[in-house]
Design a protein around this motif. Structure first.
Motif, PDB file in Angstrom:
ATOM      1  N   ASN A 184       0.832  -1.260  -0.188  1.00 23.01           N
ATOM      2  CA  ASN A 184       0.132   0.009   0.066  1.00 23.01           C
ATOM      3  C   ASN A 184       0.821   1.138   0.029  1.00 23.01           C
ATOM      4  O   ASN A 184       1.692   1.292   0.902  1.00 23.01           O
ATOM      5  N   ILE A 185       0.674   2.024  -1.007  1.00 22.51           N
ATOM      6  CA  ILE A 185       1.615   3.200  -0.902  1.00 22.51           C
ATOM      7  C   ILE A 185       1.708   3.962   0.018  1.00 22.51           C
ATOM      8  O   ILE A 185       2.403   4.824   0.356  1.00 22.51           O
ATOM      9  N   GLN A 186       0.615   4.184   0.766  1.00 18.27           N
ATOM     10  CA  GLN A 186       0.518   5.072   1.996  1.00 18.27           C
ATOM     11  C   GLN A 186       1.378   4.629   3.181  1.00 18.27           C
ATOM     12  O   GLN A 186       1.603   5.201   4.108  1.00 18.27           O
ATOM     13  N   ASP A 187       1.625   3.116   3.323  1.00 17.08           N
ATOM     14  CA  ASP A 187       2.407   2.622   3.989  1.00 17.08           C
ATOM     15  C   ASP A 187       4.094   2.789   3.966  1.00 17.08           C
ATOM     16  O   ASP A 187       4.756   2.471   4.946  1.00 17.08           O
ATOM     17  N   VAL A 188       4.393   3.180   2.681  1.00 13.53           N
ATOM     18  CA  VAL A 188       5.752   3.340   2.405  1.00 13.53           C
ATOM     19  C   VAL A 188       6.560   4.313   3.220  1.00 13.53           C
ATOM     20  O   VAL A 188       6.254   5.558   3.416  1.00 13.53           O
ATOM     21  N   LYS A 189       7.690   4.065   3.789  1.00 10.94           N
ATOM     22  CA  LYS A 189       8.312   4.790   4.824  1.00 10.94           C
ATOM     23  C   LYS A 189       9.641   5.017   4.393  1.00 10.94           C
ATOM     24  O   LYS A 189      10.548   6.167   4.539  1.00 10.94           O
ATOM     25  N   ALA A 190      10.468   4.173   3.530  1.00 11.81           N
ATOM     26  CA  ALA A 190      11.752   4.316   2.964  1.00 11.81           C
ATOM     27  C   ALA A 190      11.965   3.427   1.715  1.00 11.81           C
ATOM     28  O   ALA A 190      11.210   2.309   1.535  1.00 11.81           O
ATOM     29  N   ILE A 191      12.733   3.938   0.742  1.00  9.95           N
ATOM     30  CA  ILE A 191      13.235   3.092  -0.313  1.00  9.95           C
ATOM     31  C   ILE A 191      14.892   3.149  -0.712  1.00  9.95           C
ATOM     32  O   ILE A 191      15.349   3.765  -0.386  1.00  9.95           O
ATOM     33  N   LYS A 192      15.233   1.831  -0.987  1.00 13.60           N
ATOM     34  CA  LYS A 192      16.470   1.896  -1.431  1.00 13.60           C
ATOM     35  C   LYS A 192      16.548   0.948  -2.748  1.00 13.60           C
ATOM     36  O   LYS A 192      16.091   0.202  -3.250  1.00 13.60           O
ATOM     37  N   VAL A 193      17.566   1.382  -3.472  1.00 14.10           N
ATOM     38  CA  VAL A 193      17.933   0.816  -4.649  1.00 14.10           C
ATOM     39  C   VAL A 193      19.270   0.098  -4.671  1.00 14.10           C
ATOM     40  O   VAL A 193      20.276   0.843  -4.439  1.00 14.10           O
ATOM     41  N   ILE A 194      19.346  -1.179  -4.710  1.00 13.18           N
ATOM     42  CA  ILE A 194      20.506  -2.062  -4.604  1.00 13.18           C
ATOM     43  C   ILE A 194      20.899  -2.934  -5.574  1.00 13.18           C
ATOM     44  O   ILE A 194      19.919  -3.296  -6.352  1.00 13.18           O
TER      45      ILE A 194
END
Length: 772
Positions: free
Chosen positions: A712-722
């Motif tokens: 759920n897009i509303q729950d996203v807190k952080a993103i990493k690209v690895i």
């Protein structure tokens, strides 16, 4: 030889140093003392008859005192005055019964040494010295490792040899000397062989032995293995029937390695310790009772350094010896002769068809803890001695070159080691056995015998591997680890043989199987106990049966099969393992990378070329590469190239790879690819992207691309690209009002990445392709 007797003999004469010469060996100067008040002479014939027939006729003219030193085989003559020296030497030298004669010269103060009119050397680049009037190579040397130059007067010998060495045109160069070498000695009888099995008999400590009985359970030797006993000669014996081969005597072409005279039993005793027959109701038990003995007699009389080197070279070359046992050496700690050291290295490098013969030497009985040459030559296995209680003998030489110790007795024929004697009245006793052997002479053949057992168990081992097994399996004594008194510790036959067998073990069977079950075997010795196991559990079931085990498939997977060989050596065995693919192995083989060719044309009418790579599937025979379900390429490795996207526009292209295995086909689906061409694209900027649904946008040099992350897009807190190596290319915290979410992927190389999304509780992962 009896060292205490030697000391007494040489102290009968007042020793006065007259001059000092030196020669080069071991890349250093070795000094000798010369006393021109005396002359030393070595005969070609029996020493007492020589004195009567040759010395006495001229005695009154030149000499006023003499000493016949039978143990050394030399006569010491005191000149009436030093002016008579040259004439006295000529008077003896011109007699055909004289082998060597020169002024009294000593290594240290006790060990006599006589230069011959020969120089030994190993030249560089084929350079021949000017003094080489006659050159010959002994016929038992492979290639000319050294040459003999003759026709030189003893007055010149040191200067000429040293000048050639100092010129830098030789690896080594020194005179050929005559020097006495020392013998380091001194079934019904098995209970007396405490070095084999110590139960505390005769005041010993139980267990203070070489642990040979466990080794015998694995091997008692092999008739193809040969041990050269380079010593005082060995002859046929009731306790070694048929296993004493034809040998070599450097000083007698017809000697055949047999003893000379009525005594000469030292080699016979050493040979019995190595190879006396076991369980034949007579005598003693040898350590390797099935191997053969190659006798080499270096105590015929009058041997030079060249003769000793020839003996060693003959042993490994013509004698084909796998192990060389040497219970002899030189009395003075400064002694070193390159020609002998070179022969030892020949054996270690060239013996056994290039695997290297194992060279074992007694360290010496010198009471000063300094291992004697050749026991201190690099690479030889040098052996000292402890008593039956484990106390280091005070005579046992040691130091940095010492490798091992074994239980042994006192020296000078006062020991208590049971060994073979010469048959009948010859030898130490009037019987066929002796129980007074000892010294490091009795220690050395114990190690030689165990080396023979090691090679019997695993003949594929090279010389260095055998030496390391002997050292690494020794029972530690004294200070922890290596020390100068005990070396690496006390010889442990059982552990050494077990390690040799272990190093030769392997599990045979297929690397993968598709059938319901498959059987695997291990080449362990008959009678050993094997424990089979597999990891992880649940993939196969096991049905063990001695040296074999049957695996039955439960599910697809990859397992590690282990076989542990139990032994009675007090040693934790190392499991033997084999990795096996069961069925398809259920092996996940992701696409590791997709890289577009930066030089591929950017025009909308040309194909866009790229290279893809998948993780290797162990059982795969080939890989098939598909675009839009059309087979484009078949490879036998994990790289697909060249692959192309054929058109521009808005078409989405599917991509997948099949791994073909004996058990069937495994498939991995790659990212959806899209090529968008608007007016062409310059090299290096290919508008190819992962296309899914809308949620998160990866912003680059092309139009924004949306990614369905399953969160759920509303729950996203952080993103990493690895990337696939775990390197983080982007890391971004997401605030509550950041919608839509955009991640800038400019300047990230094209390829497959993992997008990690934190929902406040856990990280979720999505594989994405970033193209430029």
């Amino acid at each position: 030889m009896k060292k205490t007797v030697y000391v007494f003999i040489f102290l009968l004469f007042a020793y006065t140093s007259y001059a000092q010469n030196f020669y080069y060996s071991d890349n250093k100067k070795i000094y000798l003392n010369e006393d021109r008040n005396y002359i030393l002479v070595v005969p070609n014939t029996e020493i007492n008859s020589y004195f009567t027939n040759v010395v006495q006729p001229v005695y009154g003219s030149y000499f006023n005192n003499y000493q016949i030193q039978t143990d050394f085989g030399v006569i010491k003559l005191q000149l009436k005055n030093t002016s008579l020296g040259a004439a006295a030497i000529d008077a003896l030298k011109n007699n055909s019964q004289t082998r060597f004669v020169w002024y009294a010269m000593y290594m240290g103060s006790l060990m006599p040494i006589i230069p011959t009119n020969e120089i030994l050397y190993k030249s560089k680049n084929g350079i021949t010295p000017s003094f080489a009037t006659t050159i010959a190579a002994p016929n038992n040397i492979i290639d000319t490792f050294y040459k003999i130059a003759t026709g030189i007067n003893n007055e010149q010998i040191f200067d000429l040899a040293n000048q050639f060495y100092e010129s830098g045109n030789s690896y080594w160069c020194h005179p050929n000397f005559w020097t006495p070498i020392e013998k380091y000695t001194n079934d019904p009888l098995f209970t007396s062989q405490y070095y084999l099995k110590n139960t505390g008999q005769n005041g010993g400590v139980a267990g203070m032995d070489i642990n040979v009985e466990g080794a015998w359970a694995m091997t008692q030797g092999n008739s193809n293995i040969k041990v050269a006993v380079i010593d005082q000669g060995v002859e046929e014996h009731e306790d070694m029937t048929g296993r004493v081969l034809a040998g070599y005597t450097p000083r007698d072409p017809n000697g055949n390695g047999k003893p000379v005279g009525g005594g000469s039993a030292h080699g016979q005793a050493c040979a019995g310790i190595v190879a006396a027959t076991k369980d034949n109701n007579i005598g003693i038990s040898g350590i390797a009772p099935l191997v053969k003995i190659v006798p080499v007699n270096i105590f015929y009389g009058g041997e030079t350094q060249n003769d000793l080197a020839a003996a060693i070279n003959w042993a490994w070359n013509q004698g084909q010896a796998d192990v060389l046992s040497n219970s002899w050496g030189f009395g003075d700690p400064s002694a070193y002769f390159d020609v002998i050291a070179n022969a030892i290295q020949n054996a270690r490098i060239n013996g056994r068809g290039g695997k290297g013969s194992i060279v074992v030497f007694a360290s010496g009985n010198a009471y000063d803890r300094t291992a004697r040459f050749p026991g201190n030559v690099n690479g030889v296995i040098s052996v000292g001695g402890v008593d039956k209680s484990g106390t280091l003998w005070n005579y046992s030489c040691g130091g940095a070159s010492l490798d091992l110790v074994t239980p042994t007795g006192d020296v000078n024929n006062w020991g208590d080691v049971a060994a073979t004697d010469r048959m009948g009245n010859n030898g130490y006793t009037s019987g066929n056995y002796t129980n007074t052997f000892g010294g490091t002479s009795a220690a050395c053949p114990q190690v030689a015998g165990v080396a023979a057992l090691i090679l019997s168990a695993n003949s594929a081992l090279n010389e260095n591997e055998v030496a390391n097994i002997l050292r690494n399996t020794a029972t530690d004594m004294g200070a922890s680890g290596f020390d100068n008194d005990f070396g690496y510790g006390r010889l442990n036959a059982c552990k050494a043989v077990s390690k040799a067998i272990e190093s030769n073990l392997s599990i045979s069977g297929v690397p993968s199987f598709c059938t319901p079950s498959e059987t695997f075997t291990i080449n362990a010795p008959v009678g050993t106990t094997i424990t089979w196991s597999v990891n992880p559990s649940g993939i196969v079931s096991l049905s063990p049966s001695g040296n074999s085990v049957t695996l039955t498939k439960i599910i697809n997977g990859i397992v590690t099969l282990s076989a542990t060989i139990a032994n009675s050596c007090g040693q934790v065995p190392t499991p033997i393992t084999k990795n096996i693919i069961v069925g398809t192995g259920a092996f996940y083989f992701p696409i590791e990378s997709i890289v577009f060719d930066p030089n591929s044309p950017g025009s909308s009418t040309n194909n866009l070329t790229f290279r893809a790579k998948v993780k290797k599937v162990p059982a795969a025979t080939s890989y098939k590469w598909y675009i839009n379900n059309v087979l484009k390429l078949t490879t036998t490795d994990t790289i697909g190239y060249p692959l192309t996207l054929p058109s521009c526009g808005t078409t989405n292209h599917t991509f997948k790879v099949e791994a073909i295995t004996p058990c069937g086909t495994m498939t991995v689906t790659g990212p959806t690819l899209k090529r968008s061409c608007t007016g062409g694209n310059p090299p290096g900027q290919r508008p190819v992207a992962v296309i899914n649904n809308d949620k998160i946008f990866l912003k680059g040099k092309l139009s924004n691309t949306a990614i369905n992350i399953g969160v759920n897009i509303q729950d996203v807190k952080a993103i990493k690209v690895i990337d696939n190596l775990g390197r983080v290319y982007r890391s971004q915290k997401i605030s509550a009002d950041t919608r839509p979410i955009t991640i800038n992927v400019n300047n990230i190389p094209s390829g497959v990445y993992v997008l990690q999304i934190f929902d406040g509780l856990k990280w979720n992962s999505k594989q994405v392709f970033i193209g430029k």
